[in-house]
Design an enzyme around this catalytic site. Structure first.
Site, short mmCIF file in Angstrom:
data_model
loop_
_atom_site.label_atom_id
_atom_site.label_comp_id
_atom_site.label_asym_id
_atom_site.label_seq_id
_atom_site.Cartn_x
_atom_site.Cartn_y
_atom_site.Cartn_z
CG LEU A 33 -2.08 -1.16 1.12
CD1 LEU A 33 -2.80 -1.08 2.42
CD2 LEU A 33 -2.69 -1.07 -0.03
CB ILE A 51 7.14 -9.19 -1.95
CG1 ILE A 51 7.33 -8.11 -3.16
CG2 ILE A 51 5.48 -9.13 -1.96
CD1 ILE A 51 7.19 -8.51 -4.49
CG PHE A 75 1.58 -5.68 -11.54
CD1 PHE A 75 1.93 -5.53 -12.78
CD2 PHE A 75 0.52 -6.57 -11.49
CE1 PHE A 75 1.14 -5.81 -14.05
CE2 PHE A 75 -0.50 -6.83 -12.24
CZ PHE A 75 -0.06 -6.69 -13.58
CB ALA A 77 9.03 -3.59 -8.93
CB SER A 120 10.48 -2.49 -17.86
OG SER A 120 10.59 -1.27 -18.39
CE1 TYR A 145 11.01 -0.49 -13.40
CE2 TYR A 145 11.74 0.50 -15.67
CZ TYR A 145 10.69 -0.48 -14.63
OH TYR A 145 9.48 -1.05 -15.07
CE LYS A 149 9.86 -3.95 -13.46
NZ LYS A 149 8.89 -4.84 -12.67
NE ARG A 283 12.58 11.90 -16.91
CZ ARG A 283 11.34 11.31 -16.78
NH1 ARG A 283 10.86 11.26 -15.70
NH2 ARG A 283 11.12 10.54 -17.72
CG ASP A 286 14.46 9.63 -19.77
OD1 ASP A 286 14.01 8.58 -18.93
OD2 ASP A 286 13.87 10.64 -19.36
#
Length: 337
Positions: A33, A51, A75, A77, A120, A145, A149, A283, A286
């Site tokens: 949450l 998790i 999902f 992450a 991703s 990131y 993945k 950024r 990217d």
């Protein structure tokens, strides 16, 4: 079928929970949450848990068997590219640790042996082709990131033979839009909510970099409607029921590129707000251009995207305006910077 969805209270997760209910499946959700709300999962059983925490794998195994779970859609992450550059170790701990615990739980479960992994397009890095197929070589993610993945895919693949886990990775691109308005993106992390949040505050939407090697200088992405993406997860679960499966990784996209500036221009049309955007520096992390070929998922699963960019922006605006906390007074709106 009973499906456990990690991160099911979040943006994409809640849309997939909705699609699963529409398909008549029983859903169990595990979520810490940190971004979502329990009201978004339509009465599904909710287990509050991080998790990535130590011991979560054993607890997850208990939940899987207690709930008689057939399949997991994973999902949960962290997903901000820039943040992953700033906090690489935390991203490795959160995302790789979370995947480790999911696989640990499934390896110990008596029944749960099907896994759909939320991967991703960031796994591709800066690919050497304009439209990326799944088997492009090399795969060199340029931010932590994307690395987490790609490593998550490797982890699942390594567990297939040893633990009998049927695995499928969905590599999606830029997810946007909204299905039911109550499932609006709850976090200001994706492009369109970030633009709308600036407008809500009377501020200029920001474009990060307009000097990329693209037609208008801004980043080009393959935008996929979240409802299309939810349907792809249902198709992936059915795919895992097959004994013969040719592939275990699939792009989920449209094969069409849209620039950040084009999204901004579409937002001007949909909202009717006379705003002027501001351009800032790039950024970190990217890639300039990232579009995926959906040919494999089209042919193997029979899945096709139904919605276009106009649908995406319009649905996101409709959901934003339906939320009293977000609603923008269009008639009296003024830009303050």
């Amino acid at each position: 079928m009973t499906v456990l969805v990690t991160g099911g209270c979040g943006y994409i997760g809640a849309h997939v929970v909705h699609a699963l209910h529409e398909a008549g499946e029983k859903v169990v959700v595990v979520d810490d949450l940190s971004y979502g709300k329990p009201t978004r999962i339509e009465g599904s059983r909710l287990y509050g848990m991080d998790i990535s925490a130590p011991g979560a794998g054993d607890r997850l195994a208990e939940i899987l068997d207690a709930e008689d779970v057939d399949a997991v859609i994973h999902f949960a992450a962290r997903k901000q590219v820039g943040e992953s550059v700033e906090k690489p170790l935390w991203y490795y701990q959160q995302n790789i640790g979370g995947m480790l615990n999911v696989l640990t739980g499934m390896s110990k479960s008596q029944k749960t042996k099907k896994l759909v992994f939320s991967s991703s397009a960031a796994t591709y890095g800066v690919p050497p082709v304009d439209v990326v197929p799944e088997d492009v070589v090399p795969m060199l993610p340029i931010n932590p990131y994307g690395q987490t993945k790609l490593f998550g895919e490797w982890m699942a693949r390594a567990c297939e033979g040893r633990y009998g886990i049927r695995f499928c990775a969905l590599r999606y691109f830029n997810v946007a839009g909204c299905g039911p308005v109550e499932l609006e993106d709850p976090a200001i992390l994706n492009l369109i909510p970030m633009l709308l949040d600036r407008l809500k505050k009377g501020k200029a939407p920001l474009i990060f970099g307009d000097d990329y090697p693209t037609p208008d200088g801004t980043c080009v992405r393959d935008y996929i409607h979240v409802s299309d993406l939810a349907d792809a997860h249902i198709a992936a679960l059915k795919y895992l029921d097959r004994d013969e499966r040719k592939y275990d990784a699939f792009n989920v996209g449209t094969g069409e590129g849209t620039s950040v500036r084009q999204i901004v221009d579409e937002l001007k049309k949909v909202t009717g707000l006379p705003f002027q955007e501001h351009v800032q520096g790039r950024r970190a992390g990217d890639p300039p251009h990232l579009i995926g070929s959906p040919k494999r998922i089209n042919e193997e699963m029979g899945w096709h995207a139904k919605y276009n960019v106009e649908d995406i922006v319009e649905s996101a605006w409709r959901a934003w305006q339906a939320n009293p906390e977000h609603r923008i007074d269009v008639e009296n709106w003024k830009q303050t910077d």
